[in-house]
Design a protein around this motif. Structure first.
Motif, PDB file in Angstrom:
ATOM      1  N   SER A  16       0.804  -1.214   0.000  1.00 16.58           N
ATOM      2  CA  SER A  16       0.000   0.000   0.000  1.00 16.58           C
ATOM      3  C   SER A  16       0.841   1.270   0.000  1.00 16.58           C
ATOM      4  CB  SER A  16      -0.939   0.004   1.202  1.00 16.58           C
ATOM      5  OG  SER A  16      -0.186  -0.050   2.390  1.00 16.58           O
ATOM      6  N   VAL A  17       2.162   1.127   0.086  1.00 16.96           N
ATOM      7  CA  VAL A  17       3.036   2.293   0.087  1.00 16.96           C
ATOM      8  C   VAL A  17       4.150   2.101  -0.929  1.00 16.96           C
ATOM      9  CG1 VAL A  17       2.606   2.880   2.501  1.00 16.96           C
ATOM     10  CG2 VAL A  17       4.492   1.370   1.933  1.00 16.96           C
ATOM     11  N   ARG A  18       4.705   3.210  -1.371  1.00 16.52           N
ATOM     12  CA  ARG A  18       5.852   3.158  -2.278  1.00 16.52           C
ATOM     13  C   ARG A  18       7.060   3.673  -1.506  1.00 16.52           C
ATOM     14  NH1 ARG A  18       4.751   6.222  -7.388  1.00 16.52           N
ATOM     15  NH2 ARG A  18       3.830   4.257  -8.036  1.00 16.52           N
ATOM     16  N   LEU A  19       8.154   2.948  -1.576  1.00 16.00           N
ATOM     17  CA  LEU A  19       9.373   3.372  -0.914  1.00 16.00           C
ATOM     18  C   LEU A  19       9.914   4.632  -1.580  1.00 16.00           C
ATOM     19  CD1 LEU A  19      11.159  -0.092  -0.570  1.00 16.00           C
ATOM     20  CD2 LEU A  19       9.909   1.155   1.195  1.00 16.00           C
ATOM     21  N   LEU A  20      10.592   5.470  -0.810  1.00 17.11           N
ATOM     22  CA  LEU A  20      11.184   6.680  -1.361  1.00 17.11           C
ATOM     23  C   LEU A  20      12.161   6.338  -2.471  1.00 17.11           C
ATOM     24  CD1 LEU A  20      11.552   9.723  -1.360  1.00 17.11           C
ATOM     25  CD2 LEU A  20      13.192   9.462   0.509  1.00 17.11           C
ATOM     26  N   SER A  21      12.929   5.279  -2.292  1.00 20.04           N
ATOM     27  CA  SER A  21      13.891   4.885  -3.324  1.00 20.04           C
ATOM     28  C   SER A  21      13.184   4.545  -4.637  1.00 20.04           C
ATOM     29  CB  SER A  21      14.729   3.697  -2.851  1.00 20.04           C
ATOM     30  OG  SER A  21      13.903   2.595  -2.534  1.00 20.04           O
ATOM     31  N   GLU A  22      12.014   3.931  -4.561  1.00 16.93           N
ATOM     32  CA  GLU A  22      11.242   3.636  -5.766  1.00 16.93           C
ATOM     33  C   GLU A  22      10.750   4.923  -6.424  1.00 16.93           C
ATOM     34  OE1 GLU A  22       8.482   0.052  -5.448  1.00 16.93           O
ATOM     35  OE2 GLU A  22       8.892   0.546  -3.348  1.00 16.93           O
ATOM     36  N   SER A  23      10.299   5.860  -5.611  1.00 14.98           N
ATOM     37  CA  SER A  23       9.818   7.138  -6.131  1.00 14.98           C
ATOM     38  C   SER A  23      10.939   7.895  -6.835  1.00 14.98           C
ATOM     39  CB  SER A  23       9.239   8.000  -5.004  1.00 14.98           C
ATOM     40  OG  SER A  23       8.137   7.352  -4.425  1.00 14.98           O
ATOM     41  N   LEU A  24      12.120   7.898  -6.224  1.00  8.83           N
ATOM     42  CA  LEU A  24      13.263   8.583  -6.835  1.00  8.83           C
ATOM     43  C   LEU A  24      13.662   7.922  -8.155  1.00  8.83           C
ATOM     44  CD1 LEU A  24      15.406   9.249  -3.643  1.00  8.83           C
ATOM     45  CD2 LEU A  24      14.050  10.904  -4.945  1.00  8.83           C
ATOM     46  N   ARG A  25      13.639   6.591  -8.187  1.00 13.05           N
ATOM     47  CA  ARG A  25      13.967   5.878  -9.422  1.00 13.05           C
ATOM     48  C   ARG A  25      12.968   6.223 -10.519  1.00 13.05           C
ATOM     49  NH1 ARG A  25      11.770   1.752 -11.661  1.00 13.05           N
ATOM     50  NH2 ARG A  25      10.649   1.121  -9.792  1.00 13.05           N
ATOM     51  N   LEU A  67      10.001  16.537   6.623  1.00 11.96           N
ATOM     52  CA  LEU A  67       9.747  15.118   6.862  1.00 11.96           C
ATOM     53  C   LEU A  67      10.041  14.758   8.315  1.00 11.96           C
ATOM     54  CD1 LEU A  67       8.933  12.389   5.711  1.00 11.96           C
ATOM     55  CD2 LEU A  67      11.295  12.057   4.987  1.00 11.96           C
ATOM     56  N   GLU A  68      11.138  15.265   8.843  1.00 12.88           N
ATOM     57  CA  GLU A  68      11.479  14.985  10.241  1.00 12.88           C
ATOM     58  C   GLU A  68      10.428  15.569  11.182  1.00 12.88           C
ATOM     59  OE1 GLU A  68      15.130  15.828  13.344  1.00 12.88           O
ATOM     60  OE2 GLU A  68      15.559  15.707  11.201  1.00 12.88           O
ATOM     61  N   ASP A  69       9.953  16.783  10.903  1.00 13.53           N
ATOM     62  CA  ASP A  69       8.908  17.394  11.726  1.00 13.53           C
ATOM     63  C   ASP A  69       7.624  16.561  11.693  1.00 13.53           C
ATOM     64  OD1 ASP A  69      10.572  19.461  12.446  1.00 13.53           O
ATOM     65  OD2 ASP A  69       9.704  20.908  11.021  1.00 13.53           O
ATOM     66  N   ALA A  70       7.288  16.044  10.512  1.00 15.55           N
ATOM     67  CA  ALA A  70       6.075  15.228  10.389  1.00 15.55           C
ATOM     68  C   ALA A  70       6.209  13.944  11.199  1.00 15.55           C
ATOM     69  CB  ALA A  70       5.810  14.901   8.926  1.00 15.55           C
ATOM     70  N   ILE A  71       7.371  13.315  11.136  1.00 14.05           N
ATOM     71  CA  ILE A  71       7.589  12.070  11.883  1.00 14.05           C
ATOM     72  C   ILE A  71       7.573  12.347  13.381  1.00 14.05           C
ATOM     73  CG2 ILE A  71       9.301  10.289  12.427  1.00 14.05           C
ATOM     74  CD1 ILE A  71      10.092  10.432   9.421  1.00 14.05           C
ATOM     75  N   ASN A  72       8.287  13.394  13.806  1.00 16.93           N
ATOM     76  CA  ASN A  72       8.350  13.717  15.239  1.00 16.93           C
ATOM     77  C   ASN A  72       7.012  14.201  15.776  1.00 16.93           C
ATOM     78  OD1 ASN A  72      11.032  12.995  15.366  1.00 16.93           O
ATOM     79  ND2 ASN A  72      11.763  15.074  14.993  1.00 16.93           N
ATOM     80  N   GLY A  73       6.157  14.749  14.919  1.00 19.67           N
ATOM     81  CA  GLY A  73       4.870  15.249  15.357  1.00 19.67           C
ATOM     82  C   GLY A  73       3.767  14.210  15.357  1.00 19.67           C
ATOM     83  N   ASN A  85      13.316  16.823 -13.102  1.00 21.36           N
ATOM     84  CA  ASN A  85      14.444  17.623 -12.641  1.00 21.36           C
ATOM     85  C   ASN A  85      14.190  18.155 -11.234  1.00 21.36           C
ATOM     86  OD1 ASN A  85      12.512  19.500 -13.175  1.00 21.36           O
ATOM     87  ND2 ASN A  85      13.670  20.632 -14.710  1.00 21.36           N
ATOM     88  N   SER A  86      13.276  17.526 -10.515  1.00 20.88           N
ATOM     89  CA  SER A  86      12.966  17.906  -9.133  1.00 20.88           C
ATOM     90  C   SER A  86      14.141  17.548  -8.230  1.00 20.88           C
ATOM     91  CB  SER A  86      11.742  17.152  -8.621  1.00 20.88           C
ATOM     92  OG  SER A  86      10.630  17.420  -9.430  1.00 20.88           O
ATOM     93  N   THR A  87      14.293  18.321  -7.184  1.00 22.22           N
ATOM     94  CA  THR A  87      15.334  18.029  -6.197  1.00 22.22           C
ATOM     95  C   THR A  87      14.716  18.012  -4.806  1.00 22.22           C
ATOM     96  OG1 THR A  87      15.886  20.350  -5.945  1.00 22.22           O
ATOM     97  CG2 THR A  87      17.156  19.106  -7.568  1.00 22.22           C
ATOM     98  N   LEU A  88      15.330  17.249  -3.943  1.00 17.44           N
ATOM     99  CA  LEU A  88      14.906  17.205  -2.550  1.00 17.44           C
ATOM    100  C   LEU A  88      15.880  18.081  -1.774  1.00 17.44           C
ATOM    101  CD1 LEU A  88      14.142  13.390  -2.132  1.00 17.44           C
ATOM    102  CD2 LEU A  88      12.575  15.238  -2.693  1.00 17.44           C
ATOM    103  N   ASP A  89      15.444  19.289  -1.437  1.00 16.23           N
ATOM    104  CA  ASP A  89      16.323  20.213  -0.734  1.00 16.23           C
ATOM    105  C   ASP A  89      16.298  19.957   0.767  1.00 16.23           C
ATOM    106  OD1 ASP A  89      13.902  21.208   0.102  1.00 16.23           O
ATOM    107  OD2 ASP A  89      14.077  23.108  -0.948  1.00 16.23           O
ATOM    108  N   GLY A  90      17.111  20.718   1.508  1.00 17.53           N
ATOM    109  CA  GLY A  90      17.192  20.562   2.952  1.00 17.53           C
ATOM    110  C   GLY A  90      15.863  20.815   3.645  1.00 17.53           C
ATOM    111  N   GLY A  91      15.029  21.664   3.064  1.00 18.11           N
ATOM    112  CA  GLY A  91      13.720  21.931   3.642  1.00 18.11           C
ATOM    113  C   GLY A  91      12.838  20.697   3.648  1.00 18.11           C
ATOM    114  N   PHE A  92      12.972  19.874   2.610  1.00 23.27           N
ATOM    115  CA  PHE A  92      12.189  18.638   2.553  1.00 23.27           C
ATOM    116  C   PHE A  92      12.547  17.731   3.720  1.00 23.27           C
ATOM    117  CE2 PHE A  92      11.937  14.152   1.410  1.00 23.27           C
ATOM    118  CZ  PHE A  92      10.589  14.035   1.137  1.00 23.27           C
TER     119      PHE A  92
END
Length: 91
Positions: A47-56, A75-81, A64-71
């Motif tokens: 039911s979920v797609r791994l991040l590595s699969e999404s990047l591939r 993500l860390e804030d969402a997990i910690n919250g 040409n999207s990039t995952l910057d430091g804000g991402f």
């Protein structure tokens, strides 16, 4: 595959055992006179797609999207919250 028919009342008494049987390949049909039946069985797909699969996939489609430091911070804030610990759904 075994098909097990059980009442909602009986299912509620030992649901972990029903999960174990479903994980072993059985299909559990939980029936209640007042409601439609519920079927418990293994999912055919994850039911979920791994991040590595999404990047591939993004790379394969020429993204040409990039995952910057804000991402990473978001993500860390969402997990910690999250109100309860997040477990691995595949364990």
């Amino acid at each position: 595959m075994a098909v097990i028919h059980i009442s909602a009342a009986d299912a509620s008494r030992d649901f972990p055992a029903l999960l174990a049987r479903a994980r072993a390949g059985a299909e559990i049909v939980i029936e209640d006179n007042d409601s439609p039946a519920v079927i418990l069985r293994l999912s055919a797909e994850r039911s979920v797609r791994l991040l590595s699969e999404s990047l591939r996939l993004a790379k394969e489609h020429g993204s040409n999207s990039t995952l910057d430091g804000g991402f990473a911070r978001d993500l860390e804030d969402a997990i910690n919250g999250h109100p309860e610990p997040l477990g691995n759904p595949w364990d």
